[in-house]
Design a protein around this motif. Structure first.
Motif, mmCIF file in Angstrom:
data_model
loop_
_atom_site.group_PDB
_atom_site.id
_atom_site.type_symbol
_atom_site.label_atom_id
_atom_site.label_comp_id
_atom_site.label_asym_id
_atom_site.label_seq_id
_atom_site.Cartn_x
_atom_site.Cartn_y
_atom_site.Cartn_z
ATOM 1 N N LYS A 65 0.771 -1.279 -5.485
ATOM 2 C CA LYS A 65 0.534 0.095 -5.917
ATOM 3 C C LYS A 65 -0.800 0.557 -5.334
ATOM 4 C CE LYS A 65 -0.388 1.011 -10.277
ATOM 5 N NZ LYS A 65 -0.224 1.337 -11.721
ATOM 6 N N LEU A 66 -0.755 1.602 -4.542
ATOM 7 C CA LEU A 66 -1.947 2.153 -3.908
ATOM 8 C C LEU A 66 -2.461 3.345 -4.707
ATOM 9 C CD1 LEU A 66 -0.622 2.092 -0.230
ATOM 10 C CD2 LEU A 66 -1.946 0.319 -1.408
ATOM 11 N N ARG A 67 -3.567 3.881 -4.268
ATOM 12 C CA ARG A 67 -4.150 5.038 -4.945
ATOM 13 C C ARG A 67 -3.172 6.215 -4.979
ATOM 14 N NH1 ARG A 67 -8.430 5.612 -1.861
ATOM 15 N NH2 ARG A 67 -7.506 7.214 -0.509
ATOM 16 N N ASP A 68 -2.398 6.363 -3.907
ATOM 17 C CA ASP A 68 -1.516 7.524 -3.798
ATOM 18 C C ASP A 68 -0.122 7.154 -3.296
ATOM 19 O OD1 ASP A 68 -2.301 6.743 -1.295
ATOM 20 O OD2 ASP A 68 -2.802 8.749 -0.564
ATOM 21 N N GLY A 69 0.298 5.920 -3.535
ATOM 22 C CA GLY A 69 1.618 5.558 -3.051
ATOM 23 C C GLY A 69 1.940 4.089 -3.233
ATOM 24 N N LEU A 70 2.847 3.624 -2.406
ATOM 25 C CA LEU A 70 3.384 2.272 -2.509
ATOM 26 C C LEU A 70 3.400 1.610 -1.136
ATOM 27 C CD1 LEU A 70 5.264 -0.054 -3.699
ATOM 28 C CD2 LEU A 70 7.181 1.486 -3.202
ATOM 29 N N ALA A 71 3.002 0.342 -1.086
ATOM 30 C CA ALA A 71 3.109 -0.474 0.125
ATOM 31 C C ALA A 71 4.123 -1.581 -0.135
ATOM 32 C CB ALA A 71 1.755 -1.073 0.500
ATOM 33 N N ILE A 72 5.076 -1.723 0.780
ATOM 34 C CA ILE A 72 6.017 -2.832 0.722
ATOM 35 C C ILE A 72 5.752 -3.711 1.934
ATOM 36 C CG2 ILE A 72 8.431 -3.552 0.659
ATOM 37 C CD1 ILE A 72 9.167 -0.851 -0.470
ATOM 38 N N GLY A 73 5.189 -4.885 1.691
ATOM 39 C CA GLY A 73 4.911 -5.840 2.758
ATOM 40 C C GLY A 73 5.922 -6.965 2.715
ATOM 41 N N CYS A 74 6.523 -7.266 3.847
ATOM 42 C CA CYS A 74 7.548 -8.313 3.923
ATOM 43 C C CYS A 74 7.181 -9.328 4.995
ATOM 44 C CB CYS A 74 8.915 -7.714 4.257
ATOM 45 S SG CYS A 74 9.528 -6.508 3.067
ATOM 46 N N ALA A 75 7.443 -10.595 4.707
ATOM 47 C CA ALA A 75 7.237 -11.675 5.678
ATOM 48 C C ALA A 75 8.546 -12.440 5.805
ATOM 49 C CB ALA A 75 6.112 -12.601 5.226
#
Length: 455
Positions: free
Chosen positions: A164-174
Motif C-alpha cells: 500500500k503506497l501513499r496514493d496507490g498500490l504496488a504489485i511486485g512479483c518474482a
C-alpha cells in the motif's frame, strides 16, 4: 530531471518516512487439490537455473478510498490467486528431482503454495516508483531481489508482494525463470486479473504438456549450495550501473522504422518494428560506450520459438519456449554504415532461427549441458528481452489499468534491454535499459537516439 527530483525528495524526507513495513506474510494454496501433479523441466527451461527470479512491478494509482478498501482489495487478489493456481499449477510448486535425478516441478501436497507478503510504504508515491530512473526502493517493493532460480528447490517458485503506497498500490512479483518465459508470465498475470474482476473461468487456458516441446530427459550437475557463481578468476567486479526507461511515442517509432528502411534496395524485405528499433538501440548503445572501430559488439534477442518449432506449439504453451539468438559485428562497421546494416544483421539472425536451428541448438546443449551466466552474453552485448506485444497495460484487477509497468532489479546487466508496450498506448514503446554509469550519461545526451522524446 524527474529522477533527480525524486532522489532529492527521498534524501529530504529521510529514511524513516520511506521505510517499507511488512504487515503480513502468508502462503496461498490452490483452491483445489492438485493430486500430486508434477511438471518436467525440459531443454528450453533448464539453462535458466542460474539466472535470477524474473521480477515484474505493476503500479496502480488509488481510485479514492484505498485506505478503507485495502483489506478488501488484497483479499480479492489472494482469493483469485487461489483460483488461478488451479489452472497454472506449476506456479504452486517447488523444484525437485525425480528418481533419476531429472529436475521437475513438484506440486504435491507438501510442496505447494505461493509466498505472499503484504506491506505498507506510507511515504512512497506511485509517481516516485514509476520514474524513468530506477529507484533503489524497488528491492523492497518487489520480492526476491538477488535470489537465483536455483533457490526454487527451497523456496516457492512464485512470490508476490502487495504494498500500500501513499496514493496507490504496488504489485511486485518474482517468478522462477526455469518455470516460464515472458509470454507465459503475462498470460498468467492477465488470467489472474480476469478472475479477480469476477470471471468464473479464464478465457485462454494454459497448455502444460512440456514433452510436446521437448521430450529429452537431461540430468545436469548443479552448483553446490552456497557456492558462489562468480570467483576472483572471473575478472573484476561488474561495473556500477544505472537503469532507465526511455519512452518512444508512436510517431517516433514510425520515424525510426522509416529511417532504417530508407536504405533498402529494391526487392528487399522491409524491416519490422522490432528489427528497426533493435538496430536503433544497438547503434546508440555502441556510440554511448565509445567503442573502438575494431571492437566487436553482440546483439542478442530472446526469440519466442512457439511458432518456429516443428510442429508449431500453441500460443498458450506455458513454460519457457525461447532461445537466445546472436549476431555480431565490429562497432566501426555498425556505426559507419546506414542503420539498415545493423537491422539486416538482426533480421537475418532471426530468420535463420528456424526449426532446424532450434533443434540443432537443443541437441548441442543436451550433449554438453551448460548453465548460463551473464558473462556468457558476449563482448559489448546488447541483449533484448520482453516484447511490446505483451498487453501489460490491460492487467485490470477490478480497479483500473496500471499506471506504470516495469521490471525489478534482477537479471540486469550492462546492455540488458527490456521492451514494453508503451504507457502512451498505440504504437508507443517503452525501452528499459541498463548501462554502465558513464555510458548511460552519454546515451541521455544522444539526440539521434532520443528522437522527439526528450525535446
Amino acid at each position: 530531471m524527474a529522477a533527480d527530483n525524486g532522489k532529492k525528495k527521498q534524501e529530504e524526507g529521510g529514511e524513516k518516512e520511506k521505510v517499507v513495513k511488512v504487515t503480513n506474510k502468508s502462503v496461498v494454496l490452490p483452491r483445489k487439490e492438485l493430486g500430486g501433479r508434477e511438471c518436467p523441466l525440459v531443454t528450453f527451461d533448464l539453462p535458466f537455473l542460474t539466472f535470477y527470479y524474473n521480477q515484474k512491478l505493476l503500479l496502480y494509482k488509488g481510485q479514492g478510498g484505498i485506505d478503507e478498501n485495502w483489506e478488501e482489495m488484497v483479499g480479492k487478489m489472494k482469493e483469485s490467486l487461489e483460483e488461478i493456481l488451479v489452472d497454472f499449477y506449476p506456479l504452486a510448486g517447488k523444484l525437485g528431482k525425480d528418481e533419476e535425478g531429472v529436475i521437475r516441478v513438484d506440486c504435491d501436497a507438501d510442496n505447494v503454495g505461493v509466498e505472499v507478503v503484504e506491506a505498507v510504504a506510507a511515504g512512497v508515491g506511485v509517481a516516485e516508483l514509476g520514474e524513468d530512473e530506477s529507484s533503489p526502493l524497488l528491492q523492497e517493493i518487489v520480492p526476491y531481489t538477488g535470489v537465483l532460480n536455483l533457490e526454487g528447490f527451497r523456496r516457492p517458485v512464485l512470490a508476490v508482494q502487495f504494498t500500500k503506497l501513499r496514493d496507490g498500490l504496488a504489485i511486485g512479483c518474482a517468478f522462477n525463470h526455469t518455470i516460464l518465459d515472458g509470454h507465459s508470465t503475462w498470460h498468467f498475470m492477465n488470467s489472474w486479473a480476469e478472475i479477480c474482476r469476477g470471471s468464473t473461468a479464464i478465457s485462454v487456458p494454459p497448455f502444460h504438456d512440456r514433452t510436446k516441446a521437448r521430450d529429452t530427459r537431461v540430468k545436469i550437475d548443479l552448483p553446490s549450495p552456497g557456492k558462489p557463481l562468480r570467483s576472483e578468476s572471473d575478472g573484476p567486479a561488474p561495473p556500477q550501473m544505472r537503469e532507465k526507461i526511455f519512452q518512444f511515442s508512436g510517431s517516433a517509432i514510425d520515424k525510426i522504422k522509416s529511417n532504417v528502411n530508407s536504405s533498402l534496395s529494391n526487392g528487399s524485405k522491409p524491416f519490422s518494428t522490432f528489427q528497426s528499433l533493435g538496430a536503433h538501440i544497438w547503434r546508440a548503445i555502441s556510440r554511448a560506450r565509445n567503442l573502438n572501430p575494431e571492437d566487436y559488439t553482440v546483439f542478442t534477442v530472446f526469440a519466442d520459438c512457439r511458432k518456429r518449432v516443428d510442429p508449431p506449439m500453441s500460443e498458450n504453451y506455458f513454460g519457457n519456449l525461447i532461445q537466445a539468438v546472436f549476431t555480431v559485428t565490429a562497432a566501426g562497421a555498425l556505426l559507419a554504415n546506414a542503420p539498415g546494416f545493423g537491422a539486416s544483421m538482426v533480421q537475418k539472425a532471426i530468420e535463420m532461427h528456424d526449426s532446424k536451428a532450434i533443434e540443432c541448438k537443443n541437441k548441442e546443449w543436451e550433449a554438453a549441458p551448460m548453465l548460463f551466466q551473464y558473462k556468457d552474453a558476449g563482448p559489448n552485448c546488447v541483449a533484448v528481452g520482453s516484447s511490446p506485444r505483451f498487453k501489460v497495460y490491460d492487467i485490470d484487477f477490478g480497479w483500473g489499468k496500471p499506471d506504470t509497468v516495469r521490471s525489478g532489479r534482477n537479471n540486469k546487466f550492462d546492455g540488458m534491454v527490456y521492451l514494453y508496450q508503451g504507457k502512451g498506448g498505440g504504437k508507443s514503446i517503452d525501452v528499459e535499459i541498463s548501462l554502465e554509469v558513464q555510458a548511460m550519461g552519454n546515451l541521455e545526451k544522444d539526440e539521434e537516439f532520443l528522437m522527439e522524446e526528450q525535446a
